[in-house]
Design a protein around this motif. Structure first.
Motif, PDB file in Angstrom:
ATOM      1  N   GLY A 178      35.786 -32.472  21.811  1.00 38.18           N
ATOM      2  CA  GLY A 178      34.836 -31.290  22.129  1.00 38.18           C
ATOM      3  C   GLY A 178      34.469 -30.771  20.667  1.00 38.18           C
ATOM      4  O   GLY A 178      35.068 -31.414  19.432  1.00 38.18           O
ATOM      5  N   TRP A 179      33.670 -29.849  20.644  1.00 39.52           N
ATOM      6  CA  TRP A 179      33.285 -29.444  19.413  1.00 39.52           C
ATOM      7  C   TRP A 179      34.012 -28.298  18.737  1.00 39.52           C
ATOM      8  O   TRP A 179      34.664 -27.347  19.728  1.00 39.52           O
ATOM      9  N   PRO A 180      34.340 -28.303  17.393  1.00 47.12           N
ATOM     10  CA  PRO A 180      35.436 -27.407  17.192  1.00 47.12           C
ATOM     11  C   PRO A 180      35.275 -25.909  17.377  1.00 47.12           C
ATOM     12  O   PRO A 180      36.278 -25.057  17.575  1.00 47.12           O
ATOM     13  N   GLN A 181      33.926 -25.427  17.413  1.00 46.16           N
ATOM     14  CA  GLN A 181      33.737 -24.125  17.536  1.00 46.16           C
ATOM     15  C   GLN A 181      34.372 -23.657  18.971  1.00 46.16           C
ATOM     16  O   GLN A 181      34.448 -22.446  19.281  1.00 46.16           O
ATOM     17  N   LEU A 193      38.617 -24.703  18.802  1.00 42.20           N
ATOM     18  CA  LEU A 193      39.636 -24.057  17.909  1.00 42.20           C
ATOM     19  C   LEU A 193      40.202 -22.689  18.229  1.00 42.20           C
ATOM     20  O   LEU A 193      41.506 -22.325  18.211  1.00 42.20           O
ATOM     21  N   PRO A 194      39.221 -21.935  18.994  1.00 48.65           N
ATOM     22  CA  PRO A 194      39.533 -20.435  19.537  1.00 48.65           C
ATOM     23  C   PRO A 194      40.908 -20.689  20.502  1.00 48.65           C
ATOM     24  O   PRO A 194      41.808 -19.774  20.856  1.00 48.65           O
ATOM     25  N   GLN A 195      40.702 -21.694  21.466  1.00 49.65           N
ATOM     26  CA  GLN A 195      41.832 -22.158  22.320  1.00 49.65           C
ATOM     27  C   GLN A 195      42.916 -22.363  21.688  1.00 49.65           C
ATOM     28  O   GLN A 195      44.018 -22.086  22.211  1.00 49.65           O
ATOM     29  N   VAL A 200      40.924 -33.075  16.657  1.00 49.03           N
ATOM     30  CA  VAL A 200      39.818 -32.592  17.486  1.00 49.03           C
ATOM     31  C   VAL A 200      38.428 -33.363  17.148  1.00 49.03           C
ATOM     32  O   VAL A 200      38.085 -33.382  15.770  1.00 49.03           O
ATOM     33  N   ASP A 201      37.746 -33.892  18.035  1.00 52.08           N
ATOM     34  CA  ASP A 201      36.544 -34.547  17.806  1.00 52.08           C
ATOM     35  C   ASP A 201      35.443 -34.641  18.757  1.00 52.08           C
ATOM     36  O   ASP A 201      35.898 -34.644  20.120  1.00 52.08           O
ATOM     37  N   VAL A 223      40.200 -32.062  12.225  1.00 51.44           N
ATOM     38  CA  VAL A 223      38.916 -32.053  12.865  1.00 51.44           C
ATOM     39  C   VAL A 223      38.063 -33.273  12.234  1.00 51.44           C
ATOM     40  O   VAL A 223      37.835 -33.272  11.102  1.00 51.44           O
ATOM     41  N   GLY A 224      38.144 -34.142  12.945  1.00 50.28           N
ATOM     42  CA  GLY A 224      37.471 -35.352  12.753  1.00 50.28           C
ATOM     43  C   GLY A 224      38.464 -36.570  13.089  1.00 50.28           C
ATOM     44  O   GLY A 224      39.550 -36.702  12.262  1.00 50.28           O
TER      45      GLY A 224
END
Length: 470
Positions: free
Chosen positions: A299-302, A305-307, A278-279, A255-256
């Motif tokens: 995209g935003w991690p929240q 990440l669920p996907q 992811v960023d 993430v980042g």
């Protein structure tokens, strides 16, 4: 393993014969794990390996014989054997391999599952397969009456009467599995070759019990148990069976899209991990900066990440140093069974992360799962060095070779409290003061032994503004 599967499918698509050499047991020092596959093409090309390179030449020779005969073969290399020294395998360990002629039904499913990242289990009966040092590939099986059973194509006929393949475990007519009996099982398909359902089910049950037993034998030096063994030779229904479960490749989610992530992705790919970055910042997330990443997701991690469905094969690294990105990522990851969570930051930052996660609704009882500062303490300062320490820590956690506590470097987020952070800050300030004092004394000593500067003027002195200036 993915590269091997890809090569095998390419060979078969072009009509080439091939064989699969699989490590089924190892003793002592062995460079490759049980389940490692080396594929051999009829033209001599190889993919994968079964050792560090010392026995591959001999395995290729045996694989050619297997392709010609169509009969499986067992080979064993021991450091105490003359053959081991002849092929260059005096490494101190023993390796046993199973060489199988490639079957388009059984092994295609195996290769496709490995290539597509699906879990798959291989089962092979070893009874009746001869060893290379026992006269070649002409091994046979005897039934309980001491006679040779018919070949599989006529297995349902015995002395003119119909006879089932399934053995009668209680009577004299017991049959052992046929030479070369195999099965490959994936979540969506099952391919069997001369393997009866009762034997398949019994083998899987014994194998899973064997894996559980191996994972519970943890090393006393570590607090975490060893991972389950990927493969083993077990006994089921009186037959010697090899089983191996091939899991999808482990995955690292960064993430980042920062400099550390770029270095980490490159190293992780070489170590066999799938990588995802992811960023929410488009300018950071470019193919040019991450040429080795498997996926770049904006995209935003929240939301993302669920996907991604983080699982026990996934490590997550929060690398932005930005609370509004890292905190939601860690909170989401804590709700999964990801095997590793790591976060950048010094003690004060990590304490803020702990407070922010509580406010976000994360369970403080799970903070022991977040490693921070991320990575092993190996003195890393540059992005590449921090990436190296991070990958080393991920691998150590995955293999159950790391713990935490006052006797070992490395902490998790539950360690950081106002009091512990004050202690860390005080110790850091003390180290800085000591270093500054050492530097001051060194400068003073250097000044005291420096030669005196010559006096200005005189016959031997060149004037700064005279004709001799250069």
């Amino acid at each position: 393993m993915i590269d091997t599967a890809k090569r095998v499918l390419e060979w078969r698509a072009s009509g080439k014969r091939c064989a699969l050499a699989i490590v089924i047991e190892t003793w002592g020092s062995s460079p490759r794990d049980v389940g490692s596959i080396m594929a051999v093409c009829e033209d001599g090309r190889m993919a994968g390996s079964v050792s560090g390179g010392c026995i591959e030449g001999s395995v290729v020779y045996d694989a050619q014989a297997v392709m010609d005969s169509g009969i499986p073969l067992l080979t064993r290399f021991s450091s105490s054997d003359e053959k081991a020294w002849e092929v260059g395998a005096p490494c101190g360990g023993d390796i046993e391999t199973l060489i199988l002629p490639y079957d388009d039904e059984i092994h295609r499913l195996l290769m496709e599952c490995i290539l597509n990242g699906q879990p798959v289990t291989l089962i092979a009966c070893l009874d009746g397969i001869s060893h290379a040092d026992q006269g070649g590939t002409e091994g046979v099986l005897l039934n309980s009456t001491g006679t040779i059973p018919p070949r599989p194509e006529t297995a349902h006929q015995m002395d003119g009467a119909a006879a089932p393949l399934s053995p009668n475990l209680n009577g004299p007519g017991t049959f052992v599995p046929f030479q070369g009996a195999q099965a490959v099982i994936s979540p969506s398909a099952r391919e069997c070759q001369w393997m009866e359902p009762f034997l398949l089910d019994e083998t899987l049950e014994v194998f899973e019990k064997s894996r559980e037993d191996s994972s519970s034998l943890s090393n006393q030096a570590w607090s975490m148990s060893r991972p389950k063994a990927p493969g083993a030779v077990v006994t089921a229904c009186g037959a010697r069976m090899f089983c191996c479960r091939y899991e999808p490749r482990p995955r690292i989610v960064c993430v980042g899209a920062v400099h550390i992530a770029s270095a980490l992705v490159t190293m992780a790919k070489a170590a066999g991990y799938d990588t995802v970055v992811v960023d929410p910042r488009r300018m950071f997330l470019t193919q040019e900066r991450f040429p080795d990443a498997d996926k770049l997701i904006l995209g935003w991690p929240q939301e993302i990440l669920p996907q991604l469905r983080l699982d026990a094969q996934t490590a997550l690294c929060a690398l932005t140093h930005d609370e509004k990105i890292d905190v939601p990522a860690l909170a989401c990851a804590l709700e999964t069974n990801a095997f590793y969570l790591g976060c950048l930051g010094h003690a004060e930052t990590l304490l803020k992360r702990a407070f922010a996660l509580k406010e976000y609704g994360a369970d403080p009882g799970q903070f022991h799962r977040i490693w921070g500062p991320i990575g092993l303490w190996i003195g890393g300062r540059t992005p590449g060095e921090i990436a190296l320490s991070t990958l080393a820590q991920i691998q150590a956690v995955r293999c159950g070779r790391i713990s935490k506590g006052p006797d070992m470097p490395g902490h998790t987020l539950d360690f950081y409290t106002p009091e512990s952070v004050r202690r860390i800050a005080a110790a850091r300030d003390q180290r800085k003061s000591a270093a500054a004092e050492v530097q001051r004394k060194s400068a003073a000593t250097q000044a005291s032994i420096s030669p005196a500067t010559p006096a200005s003027g005189g016959a031997d002195t060149i004037a700064s503004n005279g004709p001799g200036r250069c």
